[in-house]
Scaffold this motif. Structure first.
Motif, PDB file in Angstrom:
ATOM      1  N   PHE A  47       1.058  -1.174   0.010  1.00 44.90           N
ATOM      2  CA  PHE A  47       0.033   0.009  -0.042  1.00 44.90           C
ATOM      3  C   PHE A  47       0.776   1.230  -0.075  1.00 44.90           C
ATOM      4  O   PHE A  47       1.936   1.296   0.723  1.00 44.90           O
ATOM      5  N   TYR A  48       0.539   2.117  -0.730  1.00 42.55           N
ATOM      6  CA  TYR A  48       1.271   3.449  -0.928  1.00 42.55           C
ATOM      7  C   TYR A  48       0.550   4.746  -0.149  1.00 42.55           C
ATOM      8  O   TYR A  48      -0.573   4.805  -0.452  1.00 42.55           O
ATOM      9  N   LEU A  49       1.102   5.348   0.943  1.00 42.01           N
ATOM     10  CA  LEU A  49       0.468   6.406   1.320  1.00 42.01           C
ATOM     11  C   LEU A  49       0.024   7.592   0.422  1.00 42.01           C
ATOM     12  O   LEU A  49       1.030   7.702  -0.559  1.00 42.01           O
ATOM     13  N   ASN A  50      -0.909   7.957   0.426  1.00 42.53           N
ATOM     14  CA  ASN A  50      -1.550   9.116  -0.435  1.00 42.53           C
ATOM     15  C   ASN A  50      -1.577   9.008  -1.889  1.00 42.53           C
ATOM     16  O   ASN A  50      -1.284   9.622  -2.668  1.00 42.53           O
ATOM     17  N   SER A  51      -1.788   7.532  -2.068  1.00 40.48           N
ATOM     18  CA  SER A  51      -1.973   7.331  -3.232  1.00 40.48           C
ATOM     19  C   SER A  51      -3.066   6.050  -3.387  1.00 40.48           C
ATOM     20  O   SER A  51      -3.297   5.094  -2.453  1.00 40.48           O
ATOM     21  N   ASN A  52      -3.911   6.108  -4.725  1.00 46.37           N
ATOM     22  CA  ASN A  52      -4.939   5.218  -4.767  1.00 46.37           C
ATOM     23  C   ASN A  52      -4.564   3.999  -5.366  1.00 46.37           C
ATOM     24  O   ASN A  52      -5.428   3.327  -5.571  1.00 46.37           O
ATOM     25  N   VAL A  53      -3.470   3.755  -5.517  1.00 46.70           N
ATOM     26  CA  VAL A  53      -3.059   2.389  -6.036  1.00 46.70           C
ATOM     27  C   VAL A  53      -2.418   1.575  -4.895  1.00 46.70           C
ATOM     28  O   VAL A  53      -1.751   2.039  -3.924  1.00 46.70           O
ATOM     29  N   ALA A  54      -2.650   0.188  -4.805  1.00 44.42           N
ATOM     30  CA  ALA A  54      -1.915  -0.866  -4.073  1.00 44.42           C
ATOM     31  C   ALA A  54      -1.784  -2.062  -4.803  1.00 44.42           C
ATOM     32  O   ALA A  54      -2.406  -2.322  -5.926  1.00 44.42           O
ATOM     33  N   ASP A  55      -0.848  -2.873  -4.745  1.00 48.11           N
ATOM     34  CA  ASP A  55      -0.308  -3.879  -5.253  1.00 48.11           C
ATOM     35  C   ASP A  55      -0.508  -5.035  -4.306  1.00 48.11           C
ATOM     36  O   ASP A  55       0.203  -5.186  -3.327  1.00 48.11           O
ATOM     37  N   ILE A  56      -1.795  -5.756  -4.549  1.00 50.08           N
ATOM     38  CA  ILE A  56      -2.177  -6.917  -3.453  1.00 50.08           C
ATOM     39  C   ILE A  56      -1.608  -8.313  -4.088  1.00 50.08           C
ATOM     40  O   ILE A  56      -1.643  -8.614  -5.130  1.00 50.08           O
ATOM     41  N   GLY A  57      -1.108  -8.787  -2.870  1.00 53.21           N
ATOM     42  CA  GLY A  57      -0.226 -10.227  -3.199  1.00 53.21           C
ATOM     43  C   GLY A  57      -1.341 -11.257  -3.552  1.00 53.21           C
ATOM     44  O   GLY A  57      -2.255 -11.402  -2.848  1.00 53.21           O
ATOM     45  N   ILE A  58      -0.798 -11.920  -4.629  1.00 52.74           N
ATOM     46  CA  ILE A  58      -1.579 -12.987  -4.783  1.00 52.74           C
ATOM     47  C   ILE A  58      -0.967 -14.292  -4.276  1.00 52.74           C
ATOM     48  O   ILE A  58       0.103 -14.526  -4.556  1.00 52.74           O
ATOM     49  N   ARG A  59      -1.903 -15.326  -4.099  1.00 52.42           N
ATOM     50  CA  ARG A  59      -1.114 -16.627  -3.562  1.00 52.42           C
ATOM     51  C   ARG A  59      -0.620 -17.055  -4.751  1.00 52.42           C
ATOM     52  O   ARG A  59      -1.039 -17.035  -5.846  1.00 52.42           O
ATOM     53  N   PRO A  60       0.644 -17.473  -4.658  1.00 51.76           N
ATOM     54  CA  PRO A  60       1.566 -17.890  -5.724  1.00 51.76           C
ATOM     55  C   PRO A  60       0.956 -18.958  -6.839  1.00 51.76           C
ATOM     56  O   PRO A  60       0.949 -18.559  -8.087  1.00 51.76           O
TER      57      PRO A  60
ATOM     58  N   ILE B 122      -1.160 -17.952 -13.110  1.00 45.28           N
ATOM     59  CA  ILE B 122       0.088 -17.423 -12.650  1.00 45.28           C
ATOM     60  C   ILE B 122       0.885 -18.348 -11.941  1.00 45.28           C
ATOM     61  O   ILE B 122       0.223 -19.227 -11.220  1.00 45.28           O
ATOM     62  N   LEU B 123       2.101 -18.668 -12.178  1.00 47.35           N
ATOM     63  CA  LEU B 123       2.959 -19.213 -11.536  1.00 47.35           C
ATOM     64  C   LEU B 123       4.221 -18.719 -11.085  1.00 47.35           C
ATOM     65  O   LEU B 123       4.765 -17.844 -11.459  1.00 47.35           O
ATOM     66  N   GLY B 124       4.473 -18.746  -9.774  1.00 43.37           N
ATOM     67  CA  GLY B 124       5.318 -18.078  -8.937  1.00 43.37           C
ATOM     68  C   GLY B 124       4.525 -16.957  -8.190  1.00 43.37           C
ATOM     69  O   GLY B 124       3.440 -16.770  -8.358  1.00 43.37           O
ATOM     70  N   GLN B 125       5.410 -16.004  -7.629  1.00 41.27           N
ATOM     71  CA  GLN B 125       4.639 -15.010  -6.885  1.00 41.27           C
ATOM     72  C   GLN B 125       4.335 -13.904  -7.607  1.00 41.27           C
ATOM     73  O   GLN B 125       5.202 -13.563  -8.613  1.00 41.27           O
ATOM     74  N   SER B 126       3.339 -13.260  -7.141  1.00 42.80           N
ATOM     75  CA  SER B 126       3.105 -12.100  -8.095  1.00 42.80           C
ATOM     76  C   SER B 126       1.943 -11.218  -7.335  1.00 42.80           C
ATOM     77  O   SER B 126       1.598 -11.530  -6.253  1.00 42.80           O
ATOM     78  N   THR B 127       1.903  -9.899  -7.891  1.00 45.13           N
ATOM     79  CA  THR B 127       0.793  -8.969  -7.120  1.00 45.13           C
ATOM     80  C   THR B 127      -0.254  -8.548  -8.274  1.00 45.13           C
ATOM     81  O   THR B 127       0.006  -8.796  -9.358  1.00 45.13           O
ATOM     82  N   LYS B 128      -1.307  -8.181  -7.866  1.00 47.35           N
ATOM     83  CA  LYS B 128      -2.468  -7.722  -8.831  1.00 47.35           C
ATOM     84  C   LYS B 128      -2.635  -6.242  -8.120  1.00 47.35           C
ATOM     85  O   LYS B 128      -2.792  -5.626  -7.052  1.00 47.35           O
ATOM     86  N   ARG B 129      -2.641  -5.263  -9.343  1.00 41.51           N
ATOM     87  CA  ARG B 129      -2.787  -3.800  -8.953  1.00 41.51           C
ATOM     88  C   ARG B 129      -4.234  -3.535  -8.919  1.00 41.51           C
ATOM     89  O   ARG B 129      -5.236  -4.147  -9.777  1.00 41.51           O
ATOM     90  N   VAL B 130      -4.765  -3.026  -7.738  1.00 47.28           N
ATOM     91  CA  VAL B 130      -5.762  -2.226  -7.678  1.00 47.28           C
ATOM     92  C   VAL B 130      -5.826  -0.940  -7.319  1.00 47.28           C
ATOM     93  O   VAL B 130      -4.942  -0.390  -6.822  1.00 47.28           O
ATOM     94  N   TYR B 131      -7.106  -0.445  -7.538  1.00 42.65           N
ATOM     95  CA  TYR B 131      -7.350   1.116  -7.637  1.00 42.65           C
ATOM     96  C   TYR B 131      -8.288   1.341  -6.150  1.00 42.65           C
ATOM     97  O   TYR B 131      -9.238   0.692  -6.295  1.00 42.65           O
ATOM     98  N   LEU B 132      -7.851   2.021  -5.065  1.00 38.98           N
ATOM     99  CA  LEU B 132      -8.702   2.015  -4.041  1.00 38.98           C
ATOM    100  C   LEU B 132      -9.456   3.578  -4.167  1.00 38.98           C
ATOM    101  O   LEU B 132      -9.199   4.340  -4.880  1.00 38.98           O
TER     102      LEU B 132
END
Length: 182
Positions: free
Chosen positions: A43-56, A63-73
């Motif tokens: 999560f980023y302070l003062n930003s509407n963007v977050a990168d949510i961790g996805i189970r690998p 998706i294989l391996g570790q990754s994140t999914k970009r969401v807009y708050l």
């Protein structure tokens, strides 16, 4: 003159007997860790963007391996009264709980988790009830423009995650140990 018998000892055999299985075991442990450990969420302070961790291992986009999914708050994480506040819905998703497991009632939110470990938040009384305890939230629960925010120290308690900060970045990591056996 008698020839002395040469004593030939191959010391690599015992090493091979020990090292090869240990190497294989370490490889198996690393592989299991890599493919089963949830990726941290950012999560980023003062930003509407977050990168949510996805189970690998996921069937989402193969998706294989570790990754994140970009969401807009809807609302940005912020600092108030020297506490960091994160949007509750995004934290729930970052904890690996699906959106359909969030049930909103009048002044309550029930987060359905397996085996009667549900979390119930009473927004009016500012109380969180887990399977093990009742937590009084007080000023740690804020509502801003119909978005619910929770202070990070209570997020750690309620969702059993570890939160780290790095400048304007708030990192939510899953606690892997001790593994709860319920």
């Amino acid at each position: 003159m008698k020839k002395a018998k040469k004593l030939h000892v191959n010391i690599t055999d015992p090493i091979a007997i020990i090292v090869a299985p240990l190497t294989f075991l370490l490889f198996v442990i690393w592989t299991l860790y890599f493919f089963t450990t949830p990726t941290p969420s950012y999560f980023y302070l003062n930003s509407n963007v977050a990168d949510i961790g996805i189970r690998p291992i996921s069937n989402e986009n193969f998706i294989l391996g570790q990754s994140t999914k970009r969401v807009y708050l809807k609302e940005t994480p912020f600092i108030y009264d020297s506490k960091i506040y994160l949007p509750l819905e995004a934290v729930i998703l970052a904890s690996g709980i699906k959106k359909e497991n969030i049930v909103k009632e009048k002044d309550k939110i029930r987060i359905k988790i397996e085996k009667n470990n549900d979390i119930c938040l009473d927004l009016k009384k500012k109380i969180a009830v887990t399977a093990k305890e009742e937590i009084h939230l007080g000023g740690a629960l804020l509502i801003r423009d119909d978005e619910i925010f929770l202070a990070t120290q209570y997020i750690e308690k309620i969702f059993k995650v570890k939160i780290e900060t790095n400048k304007n970045e708030v990192i939510l990591r899953h606690n892997l140990f001790p593994i709860p056996f319920n």
